[in-house]
Write a protein that holds these residues in place. Sequence first.
Motif, PDB file in Angstrom:
ATOM      1  N   UNK A 135      -1.786  -1.909   3.080  1.00 18.56           N
ATOM      2  CA  UNK A 135      -1.556  -0.685   3.473  1.00 18.56           C
ATOM      3  C   UNK A 135      -1.524   0.172   2.039  1.00 18.56           C
ATOM      4  N   UNK A 136      -1.828   1.529   2.575  1.00 12.86           N
ATOM      5  CA  UNK A 136      -1.913   2.728   1.446  1.00 12.86           C
ATOM      6  C   UNK A 136      -1.101   3.838   2.030  1.00 12.86           C
ATOM      7  N   UNK A 137      -0.337   4.257   1.366  1.00 14.80           N
ATOM      8  CA  UNK A 137       0.416   5.670   1.772  1.00 14.80           C
ATOM      9  C   UNK A 137      -0.790   6.594   1.728  1.00 14.80           C
ATOM     10  N   UNK A 138      -0.519   7.735   2.855  1.00 16.87           N
ATOM     11  CA  UNK A 138      -1.714   8.779   2.739  1.00 16.87           C
ATOM     12  C   UNK A 138      -0.968  10.040   3.186  1.00 16.87           C
ATOM     13  N   UNK A 139      -1.183  10.967   2.603  1.00 11.37           N
ATOM     14  CA  UNK A 139      -0.520  12.282   2.956  1.00 11.37           C
ATOM     15  C   UNK A 139      -1.003  12.634   4.220  1.00 11.37           C
ATOM     16  N   UNK A 140      -2.252  12.690   4.600  1.00 10.89           N
ATOM     17  CA  UNK A 140      -2.628  13.053   5.910  1.00 10.89           C
ATOM     18  C   UNK A 140      -2.552  12.336   7.162  1.00 10.89           C
ATOM     19  N   UNK A 141      -2.692  11.107   6.965  1.00  8.52           N
ATOM     20  CA  UNK A 141      -2.489  10.022   8.146  1.00  8.52           C
ATOM     21  C   UNK A 141      -1.242   9.243   8.140  1.00  8.52           C
ATOM     22  N   UNK A 142      -0.526   9.149   7.192  1.00  5.71           N
ATOM     23  CA  UNK A 142       0.761   8.602   6.888  1.00  5.71           C
ATOM     24  C   UNK A 142       0.402   7.106   6.271  1.00  5.71           C
ATOM     25  N   UNK A 143      -0.107   6.132   6.901  1.00  7.60           N
ATOM     26  CA  UNK A 143      -0.586   4.973   6.651  1.00  7.60           C
ATOM     27  C   UNK A 143      -2.061   4.849   6.586  1.00  7.60           C
ATOM     28  N   UNK A 144      -2.968   4.260   5.812  1.00  7.24           N
ATOM     29  CA  UNK A 144      -4.410   3.787   5.912  1.00  7.24           C
ATOM     30  C   UNK A 144      -4.421   2.716   5.597  1.00  7.24           C
ATOM     31  N   UNK A 145      -5.341   1.840   5.918  1.00  7.18           N
ATOM     32  CA  UNK A 145      -5.439   0.269   5.664  1.00  7.18           C
ATOM     33  C   UNK A 145      -6.894  -0.016   4.978  1.00  7.18           C
ATOM     34  N   UNK A 146      -6.653  -0.544   3.694  1.00 12.64           N
ATOM     35  CA  UNK A 146      -7.865  -0.878   3.021  1.00 12.64           C
ATOM     36  C   UNK A 146      -8.420  -2.383   3.401  1.00 12.64           C
TER      37      UNK A 146
END
Length: 71
Positions: A56-67
């Motif tokens: 998981x990575x926090x993202x300002x646009x989508x909340x969470x994105x997953x790498x």
Amino acid sequence: PVTGIGTVYSFTVIHPAPKTGLPPYALGYVDFDGPLRIFGRLQGKVHPAIGDRYAPQADDTYGYVFQAIED
């Protein structure tokens, strides 16, 4: 905050309309210890698969994105 490595439970690939100019992208549910299942954008693989590992990575646009985690 979500930590650790999760596995893809389910996913779909979105194909935006051609005139948007956006490339296809994957959305999916990722399972973490807890139990915890989060829905978000999957990044790092052209074709994700059920059981793939993602961080998981926090993202300002989508909340969470997953790498994607490469083995």
